[in-house]
Design an enzyme around this catalytic site. Structure first.
Site, PDB file in Angstrom:
ATOM      1  N   ARG A   1     -29.578 -37.976 -64.080  1.00 14.68           N
ATOM      2  CA  ARG A   1     -29.293 -36.744 -63.351  1.00 14.68           C
ATOM      3  C   ARG A   1     -28.748 -35.736 -64.357  1.00 14.68           C
ATOM      4  O   ARG A   1     -28.062 -36.120 -65.313  1.00 14.68           O
ATOM      5  CB  ARG A   1     -28.241 -36.987 -62.263  1.00 14.68           C
ATOM      6  CG  ARG A   1     -28.746 -37.650 -61.008  1.00 14.68           C
ATOM      7  CD  ARG A   1     -29.657 -36.726 -60.190  1.00 14.68           C
ATOM      8  NE  ARG A   1     -30.131 -37.349 -58.959  1.00 14.68           N
ATOM      9  CZ  ARG A   1     -31.289 -38.002 -58.844  1.00 14.68           C
ATOM     10  NH1 ARG A   1     -32.082 -38.135 -59.886  1.00 14.68           N
ATOM     11  NH2 ARG A   1     -31.655 -38.506 -57.665  1.00 14.68           N
ATOM     12  N   HIS A  39     -38.392 -32.759 -64.066  1.00 20.61           N
ATOM     13  CA  HIS A  39     -37.971 -33.838 -63.166  1.00 20.61           C
ATOM     14  C   HIS A  39     -39.183 -34.542 -62.546  1.00 20.61           C
ATOM     15  O   HIS A  39     -39.384 -34.495 -61.316  1.00 20.61           O
ATOM     16  CB  HIS A  39     -37.042 -33.301 -62.064  1.00 20.61           C
ATOM     17  CG  HIS A  39     -36.219 -34.399 -61.424  1.00 20.61           C
ATOM     18  ND1 HIS A  39     -34.978 -34.190 -60.872  1.00 20.61           N
ATOM     19  CD2 HIS A  39     -36.456 -35.733 -61.263  1.00 20.61           C
ATOM     20  CE1 HIS A  39     -34.494 -35.331 -60.388  1.00 20.61           C
ATOM     21  NE2 HIS A  39     -35.380 -36.276 -60.617  1.00 20.61           N
ATOM     22  N   GLU A  95     -31.726 -27.368 -61.106  1.00 20.62           N
ATOM     23  CA  GLU A  95     -33.184 -27.506 -61.049  1.00 20.62           C
ATOM     24  C   GLU A  95     -33.711 -26.642 -59.915  1.00 20.62           C
ATOM     25  O   GLU A  95     -33.095 -26.589 -58.857  1.00 20.62           O
ATOM     26  CB  GLU A  95     -33.569 -28.969 -60.823  1.00 20.62           C
ATOM     27  CG  GLU A  95     -33.106 -29.857 -61.973  1.00 20.62           C
ATOM     28  CD  GLU A  95     -33.423 -31.342 -61.749  1.00 20.62           C
ATOM     29  OE1 GLU A  95     -34.111 -31.665 -60.774  1.00 20.62           O
ATOM     30  OE2 GLU A  95     -32.959 -32.159 -62.542  1.00 20.62           O
TER      31      GLU A  95
END
Lengths: 324, 324
Positions: A233, A281, A262
């Site tokens: 993360r 991601h 993000e």
């Protein structure tokens, strides 16, 4: 056969809606977005966090009154869900353990090889139509520190082992014997391992203990040859400290697939930090992953409907599914 | 201890000269380049093809008269050495088997993952500062055809197996039982295997039988999802046919580390064929490889000086070291 409308499954995130065919006739499926979630939570028996990048669940989990008894998230990490109220009550939280491990392990292995073999340098030279032979790293015999001893960290470690890399796996607690890795190091051992690492891979859950784990001090402990990869993360890493370490050549290279915020904004300085690979991601997201996630939820729904124990139950205080 | 100047080791290629310390006092070491090789060949007992990209040995091997009894090449492939005269006489040829296998296998595994995970797309998007999530391929469960069942092909196959890829290994002859791969397919089986391949890896020796093996017909047999990798020798591939297959999207992508003419000229069309990755013949060349090659030659020299059988003896008619 009549609809069992006494059961309501609330789905956060309607774009695209998952295929939940197996719930037909067994539960009422209701969708919510971030603005309607708070209103609808009290009406639901089950919450499916399909949009797992939202903070809405943590922010709107009811302090009291009716609320879902089961929350399933279509993600491995549960950091975006867990409010103090959700941790405190007896609602069960389950996650998508099993879907992402192998894809992420492949992705990390690819990044490690791409860095070892300077694929990025070759591609830049290709753009320039320049033939420039270089000698690159042999992977076998190098040393990786993989932080995170859950299924994803273990899959990464196993794949690197298969490539001849020596792997030190770091978890929360020490496990002096491990069938695959010999041992699992305790979190406190990390500082002593970093100076010997060719590769440092972060695949830890985001918890209060791991937030900011890779800060300036951690990067300072790594050797100059070290290459750092984060597939956990974003907030596990102090991005400014990483940027400084790369700009000052205090470590050799890094790859980030996850970020503090993000999506990464177009004006983020991270896009063009030297020797930093940025990806959006996606390390675990292989073709068919959404179908796999929907199937996994429905498998657990079958168990829930039958009164059987759920799979992938998160220890809400630890912040992840403990390895048995 | 007097110099054994009755033994002369001739080294083709003087830049950089290898460390041949262990020959000191045991043989006279003489260097030659492409222009002086023919003159010096008759004076040498041993020829070390250090510059293994030269055609000079093939072109100047003596038809008759004194000549080296042993030729060692610092390469895996021997296609540049073997003239009809050298094949016909009883000079022993040895190669660098053992040095390149693991590095090349790592390199190929990295290319496969980079293609599966679209690292090249991510890098282009990073240059454009664009966050664009994609779903990519899961490696496990895909199918690779590896052409070349020598040590390099086997190492590539073993590494792909470890990544969960199903591997069909193709050699010259069928071997119905193989401890690692179940079986080795005969060359004639290739056409039947290509339509089922996600990955086609060429790691074959260049011989008269394999020259031009990957031509328009071979690319036509591959499915559109196929990705092709050549780490063998350039002339194994019809480059124009590969370019056409890529430009017409008849296969998905390719990576070439070796070329018909090396170095690739700045005006080669190959530099910017879509979905073609170009690298400068470096897949096996890891830091320290020159030292490893020099050590390997000197180990064999010890055997030669002691009258013991040499290691890595090439079957000159086959054009490679046969696997036992």
């Amino acid at each position: 056969m009549s609809d069992r409308t006494d059961r309501t499954v609330l789905v956060l995130g309607s774009d695209p809606p998952p295929k939940l065919d197996r719930l037909a006739g067994r539960a009422r499926v209701v969708f919510a977005d971030e603005t309607t979630l708070a209103d609808r939570l009290p009406t639901a028996d089950v919450l499916l966090a399909w949009n797992f990048t939202s903070d809405a669940i943590r922010e709107s989990w009811p302090e009291r009154g009716p609320r879902p008894r089961w929350v399933h998230t279509a993600s491995a990490g549960v950091d975006r869900l867990l409010s103090p109220a959700l941790i405190a009550d007896d609602t069960v939280v389950t996650n998508a353990r099993g879907v992402f491990e192998q894809p992420i392990a492949e992705y990390v292995a690819g990044l490690v090889i791409a860095m070892a073999k300077d694929f990025y340098g070759s591609w830049e030279l290709q753009r320039q139509r320049r033939w420039q032979h270089r000698e690159t790293l042999r992977l076998a015999g190098t040393r990786a520190v993989v932080v995170g001893s859950g299924p994803i960290g273990r899959a990464i470690g196993a794949t690197l082992l298969a490539l001849g890399v020596t792997v030190d796996l770091v978890g929360r607690r020490e496990r002096p014997e491990d069938p695959e890795f010999g041992r699992v190091h305790a979190a406190g051992a990390l500082n002593g391992l970093l100076p010997h690492a060719d590769w440092v891979v972060c695949a830890a859950p985001l918890t209060e203990e791991t937030r900011g784990l890779f800060d300036a001090a951690a990067f300072a402990r790594m050797p100059r040859r070290a290459r750092f990869i984060n597939v956990g993360r974003g907030p596990l890493v102090d991005e400014a400290a990483l940027e400084a370490a790369l700009r000052d050549w205090r470590i050799a290279a890094a790859a980030l697939d996850v970020f503090e915020r993000e999506p990464l904004g177009v004006d983020s300085p991270l896009w063009d930090v030297p020797h930093l690979i940025v990806s959006p991601h996606m390390s675990g997201d292989t073709l068919g992953w959404r179908d796999a996630l929907a199937e996994q939820f429905q498998d657990n729904f079958d168990r829930w409907a039958a009164g059987e124990p759920l799979l992938n139950v998160v220890d809400k205080r630890l912040g992840y599914v403990p390895v048995p």
